[in-house]
Design an enzyme around this catalytic site. Sequence first.
Site, mmCIF file in Angstrom:
data_model
loop_
_atom_site.group_PDB
_atom_site.id
_atom_site.type_symbol
_atom_site.label_atom_id
_atom_site.label_comp_id
_atom_site.label_asym_id
_atom_site.label_seq_id
_atom_site.Cartn_x
_atom_site.Cartn_y
_atom_site.Cartn_z
ATOM 1 N N ILE A 111 0.844 -1.188 0.000
ATOM 2 C CA ILE A 111 0.000 0.000 0.000
ATOM 3 C C ILE A 111 0.881 1.240 0.000
ATOM 4 O O ILE A 111 2.023 1.220 0.451
ATOM 5 C CB ILE A 111 -0.968 0.032 1.204
ATOM 6 C CG1 ILE A 111 -0.213 0.132 2.527
ATOM 7 C CG2 ILE A 111 -1.882 -1.182 1.199
ATOM 8 C CD1 ILE A 111 -1.105 0.416 3.733
ATOM 9 N N SER A 112 0.346 2.335 -0.524
ATOM 10 C CA SER A 112 1.040 3.613 -0.570
ATOM 11 C C SER A 112 2.325 3.473 -1.373
ATOM 12 O O SER A 112 2.286 3.031 -2.523
ATOM 13 C CB SER A 112 1.273 4.123 0.852
ATOM 14 O OG SER A 112 1.668 5.470 0.844
ATOM 15 N N ASN A 113 3.480 3.816 -0.806
ATOM 16 C CA ASN A 113 4.722 3.603 -1.532
ATOM 17 C C ASN A 113 4.940 2.123 -1.838
ATOM 18 O O ASN A 113 5.507 1.773 -2.872
ATOM 19 C CB ASN A 113 5.904 4.144 -0.731
ATOM 20 C CG ASN A 113 6.028 5.647 -0.811
ATOM 21 O OD1 ASN A 113 5.278 6.307 -1.518
ATOM 22 N ND2 ASN A 113 6.983 6.204 -0.085
ATOM 23 N N HIS A 150 -6.449 7.676 3.045
ATOM 24 C CA HIS A 150 -5.137 7.042 2.947
ATOM 25 C C HIS A 150 -4.696 6.333 4.215
ATOM 26 O O HIS A 150 -3.933 5.370 4.145
ATOM 27 C CB HIS A 150 -4.083 8.095 2.573
ATOM 28 C CG HIS A 150 -2.802 7.511 2.048
ATOM 29 N ND1 HIS A 150 -2.664 7.056 0.756
ATOM 30 C CD2 HIS A 150 -1.611 7.286 2.654
ATOM 31 C CE1 HIS A 150 -1.457 6.593 0.575
ATOM 32 N NE2 HIS A 150 -0.786 6.709 1.709
#
Length: 620
Positions: A280-282, A557
Site C-alpha cells: 500500500i502507498s509507496n 489514505h
Amino acid sequence: MTRLPRLPFLTMFTSLLGASVLAACSSASPRDSAAGSAHPMIEPQRVTEHRGSDDLLTAGLGLDGLRAMAPPAFADADNPTAAELRRRAIWANWRGIADLSPAGGYGTVYGSVAPVPGREYSALATLPGATQPHRVLVQVPDAFHPQRRCVVVAPASGSRGVYGAIAVAGPWALPKGCAVAYTDKGAGTDYVDLDAGIGVRLDGTPGRIGEATDLAFVPQVPAGASGVAFKHAHSQDNPEADWGRHVQQAAQFALSSLDRAFPHAAPFTFDNTRIIAVGISNGGGAVLRAAELDGDWLDAVVAGEPNVFVDAHGGRPLYDFATEAALLMPCALLHLPADSLPQPPLRTQVEPLWALRCATLQASGLVQGGDTAAQARSAYERMRATGWTDEALKAGALSVGFDLWRSVAVTYASAYGRHGVGAHPCGFAFSAQNPDFSPRAATAAERGVWWSDAAGIPPGNGVGIVDVKLAPPDFTRAGLQCLRDLYDGKGQAADGVRAGIAATRASMPRADVPVLVVHGTDDGLVPPAFTSAPYVAAAREAGRTQVRYWQVRNGEHFDAFLGLPAYGARYAPMLPYVYAALDRVAAHLDGEGGLPADAVIEARGRGAGAVEAAQLPMPR
C-alpha cells in the site's frame, strides 16, 4: 524447469487449514526460470525462531497488546535488546497502518491477529549499482507446506522499516501457510547519529561506525557533520527509482530462505513457487514497478492506494503535488465550510496560521484577492484546476495539520537529487531538537528507539527538520518555496531533482500479470486522480487486459487515523479491500474464476457506532 505438479494433501492437513489455504497457496502455470538467475541468491545472515509467547504476526502481543497506548517496555532504555526492539517495531508498525481501535472492527469484522509460530530470516541485500543495502526479512510459518509453495512479497508502506507492511501481508498470508518477504525498499528506520557515530545493526541494536560490520546504513559523512542521517534522504541512491528491483530481490531472498528452512524440499525457484506482491502507498507503487520487470517470476499483484507516476492521463509525481499542497492547501482549506473538514486539525487553532499563509501567497503573487476569503477562494480554484477534488482536499487537511507535506518534500528532494549529508539544496537537515527547534545531540534513550518506533521520515521520535530559512511571519514559507522551485525552477539543483523524479516513472506491467489496483476515492495524500486512475488508463491504452481497478467510496489514505472519532465516522478502512483483493487474485490463479471486474464500491464510515460488515460491501 517446470513448476512442480499438484500433489494430494494429507486429509489431516486439509482439515486443519481448510479450503481457503489450498486456494491461496496452490501452484498454477509453468514459467520460465530465467528470472531466477538474474542475480545470485542472498544467503540469510540472521535466523530467529518465534513461537509460544513470541509469534510472527504480533510478537506475542495479541490484539490487546497491539492496542495498548504504551509501547512494549525495554528493561534498559539505553540498551534495548534485539528481541525487545523487534517486538516494539511490530507494535509500532501495526499501529501505523491498521485501525486497531475497539470500534474499528479489526480482528472481528476483518483481519486476523491469531498467533502464527515460525522462523524469521533476515539479511542486508544490495542491488547492483547501489551504494547502500536494503533490508530483507522473510517470515516462514511452521504451517508452510513445501508442496503448496507460496510467497507473498510486501514492500514497506511509506518510508517505514522492514516490518512496515506486516499489517498488510501478514494477516492474510501467514495463517494460510504462505511465507512473507518484506523489504524496506532502500528507505527504513536505520537512522545514524552523526554526533555519536552510531548506526543500526542488522538485528536493530545500535552499532558504532567503523566497528560494527553489519550496519544497515553507513553514509558518507563530511568533516564536522552533526545531527541525524537516514537512508531515504542520504543514501545517494534515489531508492524510489529501484522500488521494483527491491521487490524482486526480496522475492529471491525468500527462495533462498526457504531452501535453508526446508533443505529436503530444495530448490525453491520461481518455477515452482507462487509469488504474489502486495503493498500500500509507496509499497503499492513498488509492487506496480515490480510488475513491469522482465522475466516470468511474478504471478500477481495487489496495489493499494499506490504512489505511482505515469506521465499521461493527468498523472503527476508525488513531489509535484506534495510541494503544491504544502504551499497552497493551508489557504485553500479556508474556502471549504468549517464543518466539512474532519478533526483534527482543530479549525480554531489553525485558522490564524492558514490566513497568514493566504496573505503571504498573495504578497508573492501566487493567489489573488484583497481579503482572506478571496485569497482562499483563489488558492482553492488553483488547486481544483490542477486536478484536486474536494474529497482529496478535505482528507488532505490531516497532512496539513501534521506538517506531512513539508516532511515529504524535504526528504524526497534530497533523495531525487542524490544529495548526501549536509548537501540539501535548500539547506535542510535533521537533528534532535530543543523546544525552540534548535539542534542538539540525541540521547542514548532517544537513539535506542529510532529503529523500532520511527516511520522512516522525520519529524518524529525525537528527530526534527532543521530549516535554515525559518523566518517570521510565515515561518516555513521560504523553505517551502525553495522546495517547490526545485520542481518548476531553473538551475543545476532543480535539474537534478527533476532527473530523479523522471527515473521513477512507471512502465506498464507485463501483459500476463494480473494486477488489481485498490484506491479510496477520498485519498488526500496520494490522490487517485494523480496516481491510480492515470496508471489504469495507461495500462488499458497499452492493451493490458489483466489490470483491474477497485475504487472505494469514502476511503482515504490512513487506516490508522480512523481511530480518531471524526475520521472513523466518515471514512471506511482500506485494508479489508486489500485482503479481499488478495483473495480474488489467489482464487483466479487457482483457476477458480476470472479476475474480478472493475468496481466502484459503496463503502462508508462507521458513524457513531462500531464497524459492521454491512458498511464494507465487497465486489461480486
